[in-house]
Design a protein around this motif. Sequence first.
Motif, short mmCIF file in Angstrom:
data_model
loop_
_atom_site.label_atom_id
_atom_site.label_comp_id
_atom_site.label_asym_id
_atom_site.label_seq_id
_atom_site.Cartn_x
_atom_site.Cartn_y
_atom_site.Cartn_z
N ASP A 213 2.24 6.67 -2.04
CA ASP A 213 3.27 7.60 -2.51
C ASP A 213 3.05 8.01 -3.96
N PRO B 210 1.08 0.10 6.01
CA PRO B 210 1.65 0.41 4.69
C PRO B 210 2.32 -0.79 4.05
N THR B 211 2.55 -1.87 4.82
CA THR B 211 3.27 -3.02 4.28
C THR B 211 2.35 -4.14 3.80
N PRO C 132 0.92 10.66 2.55
CA PRO C 132 1.97 9.64 2.62
C PRO C 132 2.30 9.19 4.04
N ALA D 32 0.07 6.03 7.61
CA ALA D 32 0.33 4.86 8.46
C ALA D 32 0.51 5.23 9.92
N TRP E 56 0.80 -1.22 0.00
CA TRP E 56 0.00 0.00 0.00
C TRP E 56 0.83 1.27 0.00
N GLN E 57 1.97 1.29 0.67
CA GLN E 57 2.74 2.52 0.72
C GLN E 57 3.17 2.97 -0.68
N GLN E 58 3.41 2.01 -1.57
CA GLN E 58 3.78 2.36 -2.94
C GLN E 58 2.65 3.09 -3.65
#
Length: 455
Positions: free
Chosen positions: A120, A135-136, A305, A308, A115-117
């Motif tokens: 961002d 985020p992972t 961003p 999280a 998810w973090q990708q």
Amino acid sequence: MTTTDFPPAATLAARLSSGGAAYLPGDDGYDAARGGYNVAVQHRPALVVAAATAGDVSAAVRFADEHDLRVVVQATGHGPAAAAEGGVLIDTSRMTEVTVDPKRRTARVGAGVRWQQVIDAAAPHRLAAANGSSPTVGVVGYTLGGGLSPILGRTQGYAADHVLSIDLVTADGVARTVTAATEPELFWGLRGGRTGFGVVTAMEFRLFPLPHLYGGGIFFPGEHARTVLHAWRAWIDSTPDELTSSIAVLRLPPADSVPEPLRGRQVVHVRVAYLGPAADGARLIAPVRAAAPAIVDTVGELPYPAVAAIHADPVEPLPVYERSALLGDLPAEAVDRLVDVAVDAADVPVTLVEVRHLAGALRRAPREPNAVANRDAPFLLFLASVAAADAAPAHVAFQDRIVAELGRWTTGRTFANFLTPGDGSAAHRATGYPAEVHDKLVALRRQWDPRGRFA
């Protein structure tokens, strides 16, 4: 052992792209490829295929069919249903392409994207996705199981409600693009049905404008758990759909990764995400802020961003044992019972005792029907223990006891994404769906995977 010691595996390796790989037990790379976030579930496949392309996935599925092997798929390993013993494990973590189309407000992601990708990539366009708290977590697995967002849930519903297309390799090894127009029944089942139809290699879904985000967490001392839980319960009924919230009692370890004021303590963590201006957000959360003296208060204007930080979920692999239940109600009596059993008189120190508030679009039917079920419940109870293997049975038993003590208020069901890792029984899986949805999913799986290739 290497692939040369097992000729069929060497044949498969030769079919893979330059970015793909095949590993047997004992090979360098085997342990890394089979490992995941939740190390309580240890896969022991006969072969791991680290896929870099959809062609690699097709080759792996065809290989499994040729040799009558079961197939398990893993990207991040946050929510495995059961450990794979033997068979082929397809690791999609190398498939990390992300494309954002700001004009269409869509994102297209590969099967290994976290998810973090996406967060961002979408943020520069002032767009957001219905992402989860961590985020992972892998985008695809989260979305296939429904996808309960602690940020956009009340305004947009589940992540699965906004999927536009899915690239899928079915049991015959054929790569297909599944949409509402091409395969409507399969498209229905993939969005919320979780697993068993094939291997997803890519997915496209909607993004949403996010002009403001006011959020974070308020940590209160554990001794105020009863007071804060009652205050939170009374407060949430007055909150608008632009505000999503949850509350958790946490037993934090004495680790350097935990901020010093919280280290080694039992705390109550109120999480909020408000999709409006900071001044309005501060006014809205004032009642719960005043419930007790806070240890740490991180709620404020938040760049997307950094979302999280609201839940502050751990990112390093851990042995996690989980249990969940949907609640049909959470009256004051239920709050007291939860505190009595899970906090004040806890026989076993469960790491997290969480209640998520479900309202707004989370409880409405989506504009495009899908298999995400159990939308009627207003609360989700989620329990998690980080524990060594020898302590796990006590934690699992105590989690079951907590749910049993709240039995009067539970619905007997949970969400597919919150089904307990390690319990792959049919009866347990069925709690994610009412009978008519469950039976339809079973029939679809038999249609698309007649030989039961996919676990």
